[in-house]
Design a protein around this motif. Structure first.
Motif, mmCIF file in Angstrom:
data_model
loop_
_atom_site.group_PDB
_atom_site.id
_atom_site.type_symbol
_atom_site.label_atom_id
_atom_site.label_comp_id
_atom_site.label_asym_id
_atom_site.label_seq_id
_atom_site.Cartn_x
_atom_site.Cartn_y
_atom_site.Cartn_z
ATOM 1 N N GLU A 166 -25.333 24.770 24.268
ATOM 2 C CA GLU A 166 -25.199 25.355 25.600
ATOM 3 C C GLU A 166 -23.737 25.398 26.032
ATOM 4 O O GLU A 166 -23.276 26.372 26.634
ATOM 5 N N LYS A 167 -22.982 24.333 25.715
ATOM 6 C CA LYS A 167 -21.566 24.299 26.071
ATOM 7 C C LYS A 167 -20.800 25.392 25.332
ATOM 8 O O LYS A 167 -19.969 26.090 25.912
ATOM 9 N N ALA A 168 -21.096 25.524 24.011
ATOM 10 C CA ALA A 168 -20.426 26.566 23.222
ATOM 11 C C ALA A 168 -20.765 27.959 23.767
ATOM 12 O O ALA A 168 -19.890 28.830 23.867
ATOM 13 N N ALA A 169 -22.045 28.162 24.110
ATOM 14 C CA ALA A 169 -22.449 29.462 24.654
ATOM 15 C C ALA A 169 -21.754 29.729 25.988
ATOM 16 O O ALA A 169 -21.309 30.850 26.255
ATOM 17 N N ALA A 175 -15.132 33.031 28.020
ATOM 18 C CA ALA A 175 -14.037 33.727 27.341
ATOM 19 C C ALA A 175 -14.241 35.247 27.391
ATOM 20 O O ALA A 175 -13.298 36.009 27.632
ATOM 21 N N GLU A 176 -15.487 35.687 27.166
ATOM 22 C CA GLU A 176 -15.784 37.122 27.216
ATOM 23 C C GLU A 176 -15.581 37.674 28.621
ATOM 24 O O GLU A 176 -15.017 38.769 28.796
ATOM 25 N N LYS A 178 -13.579 36.430 30.891
ATOM 26 C CA LYS A 178 -12.137 36.445 31.156
ATOM 27 C C LYS A 178 -11.480 37.640 30.461
ATOM 28 O O LYS A 178 -10.586 38.285 31.027
ATOM 29 N N LYS A 179 -11.931 37.922 29.239
ATOM 30 C CA LYS A 179 -11.378 39.065 28.509
ATOM 31 C C LYS A 179 -11.652 40.361 29.264
ATOM 32 O O LYS A 179 -10.764 41.217 29.409
ATOM 33 N N GLN A 180 -12.895 40.504 29.728
ATOM 34 C CA GLN A 180 -13.235 41.697 30.494
ATOM 35 C C GLN A 180 -12.449 41.769 31.796
ATOM 36 O O GLN A 180 -11.987 42.846 32.207
ATOM 37 N N GLN A 181 -12.296 40.602 32.452
ATOM 38 C CA GLN A 181 -11.542 40.570 33.702
ATOM 39 C C GLN A 181 -10.079 40.943 33.467
ATOM 40 O O GLN A 181 -9.493 41.714 34.240
ATOM 41 N N ASP A 182 -9.485 40.399 32.382
ATOM 42 C CA ASP A 182 -8.101 40.730 32.065
ATOM 43 C C ASP A 182 -7.950 42.226 31.774
ATOM 44 O O ASP A 182 -6.973 42.855 32.211
#
Length: 349
Positions: A166-169, A175-176, A178-182
């Motif tokens: 669950e933590k990894a997910a 991360a995904e 944040k990538k989309q936000q960036d």
């Protein structure tokens, strides 16, 4: 209940046996460290290493199971007859007088056996909670506790693995996101920058148009009706320098020539090959030369404004026809292209 038959009596260490004609007395043998031959050699026991926690739990479970099975086997086996020497048996209390034992030693088959409670060999290791739940077998209780502990450990390991997944997910999703936000922020910044650039260009264009409009209001062309017959920089034998130093505006003889901007008349008269020439000096020092005029309408030192008539178009001096030879010179005296200069003032030639 019939009792077990006594086993054959073993020779007593306290009695004497007769062998032939001699009577031999048997003495008690007490073994000591000196009377026993030491065992030579070493017994090595291989050590087991690297047992995992689950293997340890399994081993303890097997021991508990074997212990419980051993106790059950011990309870199910028939009794073994035991005999004692007479010298020892004479000193023991009467077995029939022992509580709960006399009935087994009695020869009376009809005698009622004293009630004996059925219980396991031992109840050691049973907790109070297990006793309250009716557990009476210590081996089975130990086995149950071991199995419960193993289940708890497995459940804990499963929970840790699930928490790690669950933590990894969650980290991957963050991360995904944040990538989309960036990417969205970068796109928004690029759009803002493009809009800003477009706005700046539009503002610059508008400012230039306003500047040219003001210049048009304060600048004008030297003639109203004309045709360009020669441009600045042309080469030919018609010009003494070999190149044309101005621009020729051909038109009708006697048509008015206008001051392109307000300024002061610094020269007005005959100028050799230029014929009748008028020089208008602007506030920044730029000089405008009007050559080949048929007549001059201003005098030296006179202040003129944009659009004032300073003379008439003619064919005086070195010419091949009626036209205005217009030159534009810097304050230092260098010639420049009149058409380019007029265009810079917002005028279209």
């Amino acid at each position: 209940m019939a009792s077990n038959k006594p086993a054959p009596e073993a020779p007593s260490p306290f009695s004497a046996d007769t062998f032939g004609d001699e009577e031999r007395t048997w003495e008690e043998w007490n073994p000591t460290a000196e009377s026993i031959r030491p065992v030579r050699g070493k017994h090595r026991v291989a050590k087991q290493r690297g047992l995992a926690r689950s293997s340890t739990v399994l081993g303890v479970g097997v021991i508990a199971a074997v212990g419980a099975g051993g106790m059950a086997t011990a309870q199910s086996k028939p009794p073994v007859s035991i005999s004692l020497p007479d010298s020892i048996a004479d000193n023991l209390p009467d077995a029939k007088s022992l509580p709960g034992v006399g009935v087994f030693m009695s020869g009376d088959d009809t005698a009622e056996a004293a009630p004996v409670a059925a219980a396991p060999l031992t109840s050691a290791g049973i907790t109070t909670a297990e006793a309250e739940q009716g557990t009476t077998d210590a081996g089975e209780a130990l086995r149950a506790r071991i199995l419960q502990q193993a289940e708890q450990q497995q459940a804990s390991a499963d929970a840790e693995a699930k928490a790690a997944e669950e933590k990894a997910a969650a980290e991957k999703a963050a991360a995904e996101a944040k990538k989309q936000q960036d990417a969205a922020e970068a796109e928004a910044k690029a759009k803002i920058a493009a809009e800003k650039k477009a706005a700046e260009e539009a503002a610059k264009k508008k400012a230039e148009e306003e500047r040219l409009a003001k210049l048009r209001a304060s600048y004008t062309l030297p003639a109203s009706s004309y045709t360009i017959t020669s441009t600045y920089g042309q080469s030919g034998a018609l010009w003494s320098s070999g190149q044309h130093t101005g621009t020729d505006f051909a038109g009708a003889a006697g048509s008015p020539l206008k001051a392109v901007h307000s300024g002061t008349i610094t020269a007005a008269g005959w100028a050799q090959s230029y014929g009748y020439r008028t020089v208008l000096q602007l506030e920044d020092g730029t000089e405008i030369w009007y050559a080949h005029q048929s007549s001059i309408d201003v005098s030296v030192g006179q202040q003129v404004s944009t659009g004032d008539t300073i003379g008439r178009m003619g064919a005086t001096g070195n010419v091949t026809g009626v036209h205005l030879h217009l030159e534009v010179r810097t304050a230092g005296g260098s010639a420049m292209d009149p058409i380019a200069w007029l265009n810079s003032k917002g005028l279209s030639v």
